[in-house]
Write a protein that holds these residues in place. Structure first.
Motif, mmCIF file in Angstrom:
data_model
loop_
_atom_site.group_PDB
_atom_site.id
_atom_site.type_symbol
_atom_site.label_atom_id
_atom_site.label_comp_id
_atom_site.label_asym_id
_atom_site.label_seq_id
_atom_site.Cartn_x
_atom_site.Cartn_y
_atom_site.Cartn_z
ATOM 1 N N ALA A 312 0.789 -0.637 0.507
ATOM 2 C CA ALA A 312 -0.153 -0.198 -0.457
ATOM 3 C C ALA A 312 0.982 1.376 0.129
ATOM 4 O O ALA A 312 0.192 2.129 -0.876
ATOM 5 C CB ALA A 312 -0.841 0.144 1.226
ATOM 6 N N TRP A 313 1.792 1.145 0.918
ATOM 7 C CA TRP A 313 2.375 1.863 0.638
ATOM 8 C C TRP A 313 3.505 2.638 -0.694
ATOM 9 O O TRP A 313 3.599 3.694 -0.970
ATOM 10 C CB TRP A 313 3.722 1.754 1.682
ATOM 11 N N VAL A 314 4.289 1.260 -1.264
ATOM 12 C CA VAL A 314 4.635 1.751 -2.781
ATOM 13 C C VAL A 314 3.679 2.214 -3.614
ATOM 14 O O VAL A 314 3.760 3.194 -4.009
ATOM 15 C CB VAL A 314 4.798 -0.104 -2.941
ATOM 16 N N ASN A 315 2.433 1.831 -3.689
ATOM 17 C CA ASN A 315 0.941 2.225 -3.976
ATOM 18 C C ASN A 315 1.068 4.123 -4.003
ATOM 19 O O ASN A 315 0.985 4.306 -4.646
ATOM 20 C CB ASN A 315 0.292 1.442 -4.627
ATOM 21 N N PHE A 316 1.195 4.014 -2.368
ATOM 22 C CA PHE A 316 1.175 5.132 -2.558
ATOM 23 C C PHE A 316 2.386 6.664 -2.901
ATOM 24 O O PHE A 316 1.506 7.605 -3.707
ATOM 25 C CB PHE A 316 1.251 5.139 -1.062
ATOM 26 N N ILE A 317 3.137 6.298 -3.094
ATOM 27 C CA ILE A 317 4.961 6.791 -2.854
ATOM 28 C C ILE A 317 4.464 6.807 -4.411
ATOM 29 O O ILE A 317 4.698 7.505 -5.760
ATOM 30 C CB ILE A 317 6.092 5.699 -3.221
ATOM 31 N N GLU A 318 3.811 6.123 -5.216
ATOM 32 C CA GLU A 318 3.712 5.595 -6.818
ATOM 33 C C GLU A 318 2.912 6.748 -7.519
ATOM 34 O O GLU A 318 2.798 7.224 -8.973
ATOM 35 C CB GLU A 318 2.947 4.675 -7.742
ATOM 36 N N GLU A 371 -1.190 -6.779 -4.453
ATOM 37 C CA GLU A 371 0.524 -6.982 -5.300
ATOM 38 C C GLU A 371 0.218 -8.134 -5.669
ATOM 39 O O GLU A 371 1.062 -7.882 -6.234
ATOM 40 C CB GLU A 371 1.075 -7.441 -3.690
ATOM 41 N N ALA A 372 0.296 -9.330 -4.847
ATOM 42 C CA ALA A 372 0.554 -10.567 -5.987
ATOM 43 C C ALA A 372 -0.047 -10.731 -7.329
ATOM 44 O O ALA A 372 0.522 -11.248 -7.949
ATOM 45 C CB ALA A 372 -0.923 -11.824 -4.437
ATOM 46 N N ALA A 509 1.653 1.098 5.878
ATOM 47 C CA ALA A 509 0.305 1.993 5.662
ATOM 48 C C ALA A 509 -0.336 1.948 6.500
ATOM 49 O O ALA A 509 -1.215 2.584 6.888
ATOM 50 C CB ALA A 509 0.267 1.857 4.312
ATOM 51 N N CYS A 510 -0.671 0.764 7.469
ATOM 52 C CA CYS A 510 -1.211 0.541 8.395
ATOM 53 C C CYS A 510 -0.589 1.367 10.229
ATOM 54 O O CYS A 510 0.859 1.513 10.291
ATOM 55 C CB CYS A 510 -1.914 -0.600 8.315
ATOM 56 N N HIS A 578 10.984 -3.104 -10.187
ATOM 57 C CA HIS A 578 11.029 -1.792 -10.282
ATOM 58 C C HIS A 578 9.550 -1.239 -10.523
ATOM 59 O O HIS A 578 8.654 -2.103 -9.555
ATOM 60 C CB HIS A 578 11.527 -1.251 -12.185
ATOM 61 N N TYR A 579 9.360 0.007 -9.754
ATOM 62 C CA TYR A 579 8.432 0.988 -9.574
ATOM 63 C C TYR A 579 7.882 1.316 -11.221
ATOM 64 O O TYR A 579 8.918 1.925 -11.525
ATOM 65 C CB TYR A 579 8.405 1.749 -8.084
ATOM 66 N N SER A 580 6.737 1.790 -11.401
ATOM 67 C CA SER A 580 5.391 2.520 -12.019
ATOM 68 C C SER A 580 5.016 3.802 -11.406
ATOM 69 O O SER A 580 4.877 3.762 -10.405
ATOM 70 C CB SER A 580 5.113 1.207 -12.942
ATOM 71 N N VAL A 581 5.584 5.142 -12.301
ATOM 72 C CA VAL A 581 4.822 5.973 -11.626
ATOM 73 C C VAL A 581 3.106 6.303 -12.983
ATOM 74 O O VAL A 581 3.167 5.950 -14.131
ATOM 75 C CB VAL A 581 5.183 6.928 -12.196
#
Ligand code: HC1
Ligand code: SF4
Length: 581
Positions: A312-318, A371-372, A509-510, A578-581
């Motif tokens: 959730a945190w990864v999604n938030f930064i993205e 995530e999965a 995130a929580c 890797h992360y995507s924006v």
């Protein structure tokens, strides 16, 4: 302090308290629906919209909502007069007049606050007949199901999403009977900035927001003779699932949980903790690599490094801080590392074709479902983790199979993907991931053995914490945040030039970290429950024979036999993303 009388009993409470606070102090149970008090965040859902908590105040003509009425010296309150009880019953009937009556098939049946109150107040018919029941399309995201026919407009989810998490995916729309909490333009959640953190689900009093339940998928996989089904359990599950069977919060039931999973028919019962140790090897190496470049004078090195295990945190930064997308660690989360290792190393070792292996994860989290399902964690369309279920879903599965967790013998995880250290289990609490990384980074950087592995300065419940750890002549500055609103504060500080010179930051995130995840037994924002789970996490760590990730013999063997070394080419391919924006 202010002194008041409730139902004939005197009580003193601080000025500014509400009648509800005072009643709680006396142990008087006033029913609530919309009220939500997250003490540690100082956040309160103040809508006072449901009116179920009304009480009679001497000298006042109208009944008062106890959650929003401040105490006044000498106030005399009654919580149980006929007028109060009838008013509450009327409130319930009004709510039920626009609420589906399909309790038998509702995901929240048996743990729904509205159902409980209807039962308590003996509501046998709904006299109020309003307009026909409002109807909305159900919305399925990978993690969450929204069934807005069931929304009672308490707006707890809105407070959670907008004020605590500062995501802003939900708001009240429409009026009257059609009023509902929804993403703007009634978009599906998955097309919004929703991070899948599941905190809205954690506070919904009814069946309007629930997890996307995958328990039957698990049963089908277990029943398929062609499949080899392995399970991994996250650190925070073992200190919380006991609550679903009547144990006190903070009870440690690891051994019974393992037995239950074996009895359910899993071919192997493994531990996400093993992969958490592996994460530390990769993330710790990456941290030291960046620090060494920094110490050598490289000004472009991306610091502070950010932990990346919370989806959730990864999604938030993205979605919210795309300009910072280069600084998170590239290490996959333990859930995903586990899946990648199971479907390569283990599958090869056991000679099982990838498509015959099913990896199930049991997580305290709903975002792990999302995530999965992310495309970067698939090989030719086949996911590394096939099915992710929550702590609550596992409890359901265990009960469905007529097993009583508390009566089961304890047993051990299978190996080699079941061995772990104390550093891994503390991932489940805020501050734990960075403490685990610090234990390993310290020893590798200094070449010395730690006298004391407990870094108390990194622990605690404050939303944002900063601490320094001395590694010989180098001072490592660490930041920690839990809850996305707190994460935002820390990230804004980094965007503003990193004035406190932080080198590494852990974000979860929580509230409380994974122990307060959206898939855990419902805790209704009660931080006492979270603190008990947290204490249990550190207790498990303390009792482990090994407490540093780099000392895990199964991890050493995995590098020797398969991966080579941390950050090797194969490690990169399997364990980094890797992360995507
Ligand atoms: Fe967590 Fe993690 S700690 S993210 O909080 O890094 O969910 O428990 O399993 O993946 O290990 C969650 C917990 C969990 C991962 C690990
Ligand atoms: Fe907001 Fe989290 Fe719920 Fe998404 S899952 S709507 S981000 S509270």
């Amino acid at each position: 302090e202010v002194k008041i009388t409730i139902d004939g009993k005197e009580v003193q409470v601080p000025k500014g308290s509400t009648i509800l606070d005072a009643a709680k102090k006396l142990g008087i149970d006033i029913p609530t629906l919309c009220h939500l008090d997250l003490h540690d965040t100082k956040m309160v859902n103040k809508t006072a919209s449901c009116r179920i908590c009304v009480v009679e105040v001497e000298g006042r003509r109208n009944l008062a909502p106890s959650c929003a009425t401040p105490v006044v010296e000498g106030m005399v309150v009654r919580t149980n007069t006929i007028r109060v009880l009838e008013a509450r019953k009327t409130v319930l009937e009004l709510l039920l007049s626009d609420h589906p009556k399909d309790c038998l098939t509702c995901a929240k049946s048996g743990r729904c606050d509205l159902q409980d109150l209807a039962e308590k107040f003996g509501v046998r018919e709904v006299r109020v007949t309003g307009k026909a029941q409002s109807t909305y399309k159900q919305d399925y995201s990978p993690a969450i199901i929204r069934d807005m026919d069931k929304c009672i407009m308490c707006r707890r989810c809105e407070t959670m999403c907008n004020e605590v998490q500062t995501v802003g995916a939900l708001s009240g729309i429409n009026r009257g009977f059609d009023a509902v909490v929804s993403p703007a333009f009634e978009s599906p959640l998955s097309e919004t900035v929703c991070t899948h953190c599941g905190q809205c689900v954690a506070v919904c009093p009814v069946g309007a927001l629930t997890e996307n339940d995958h328990t039957w998928k698990v049963v089908e996989a277990l029943a398929d003779p062609d499949k080899f089904v392995v399970v991994q359990t996250a650190p925070a599950v073992r200190v919380a699932i006991g609550e679903e069977f009547g144990k006190e919060p903070g009870s440690i039931v690891t051994g019974q949980m393992v037995t239950a999973l074996r009895s359910l028919g899993f071919d192997r019962v493994f531990d996400t903790d093993f992969a958490a140790d592996l994460t530390i090897m990769e993330e710790g190496t990456e941290l030291l690599g960046r620090l060494n470049r920094f110490l050598a004078g490289d000004k472009d090195v991306p610091l502070p490094i950010l932990t990346s295990c919370c989806p959730a945190w990864v999604n938030f930064i993205e979605s919210q801080f795309p300009e910072l997308i280069d600084i998170p660690s590239s290490a996959k989360s333990p859930q995903q590392m586990f899946g990648a290792v199971a479907k390569s190393f283990l599958a090869e070792k056991m000679n099982i074709p990838r498509e015959k292996m099913v990896v199930v994860s049991v997580m305290p989290c709903l975002a792990k479902k999302y995530e999965a399902a992310r495309d970067e964690f698939k090989v030719d369309g086949n996911p590394d983790v096939d099915i992710s279920i929550s702590t609550r879903e596992l409890a359901h599965l265990i009960k469905r199979a007529n097993l009583n967790l508390l009566e089961l013998e304890e047993s051990e995880f299978d190996n080699p993907l079941g061995e772990s250290t104390g550093a891994a289990v503390i991932f489940g609490s805020t501050g734990g991931v960075i403490e685990a990384a610090t234990r390993t980074a310290y020893e590798i950087h200094t070449g010395k053995t730690l006298d004391k592995v407990d870094f108390e300065e990194l622990r605690g419940f404050d939303g944002v914490r900063v601490a320094s750890v001395q590694m010989d002549e180098f001072t490592l500055n660490i930041g920690i945040a839990h809850g996305l609103g707190n994460a935002r504060k820390l990230l804004e500080e980094i965007e503003g030039g990193n004035p406190r010179n932080l080198h590494a930051i852990e974000i979860m995130a929580c509230p409380g970290g994974c122990i307060g995840g959206g898939g855990q037994p419902y805790h209704h924002g009660n931080s006492d429950i979270l603190k008990k789970r947290m204490a249990a996490i550190y207790e498990v760590d303390k009792n482990m024979p090994l407490r540093k990730s780099h000392e895990n013999p199964s991890i050493t063997a995995l590098y020797e036999q398969y991966l080579g070394e941390p950050m090797s080419e194969l490690s990169h391919k399997l364990l980094h993303t890797h992360y995507s924006v």
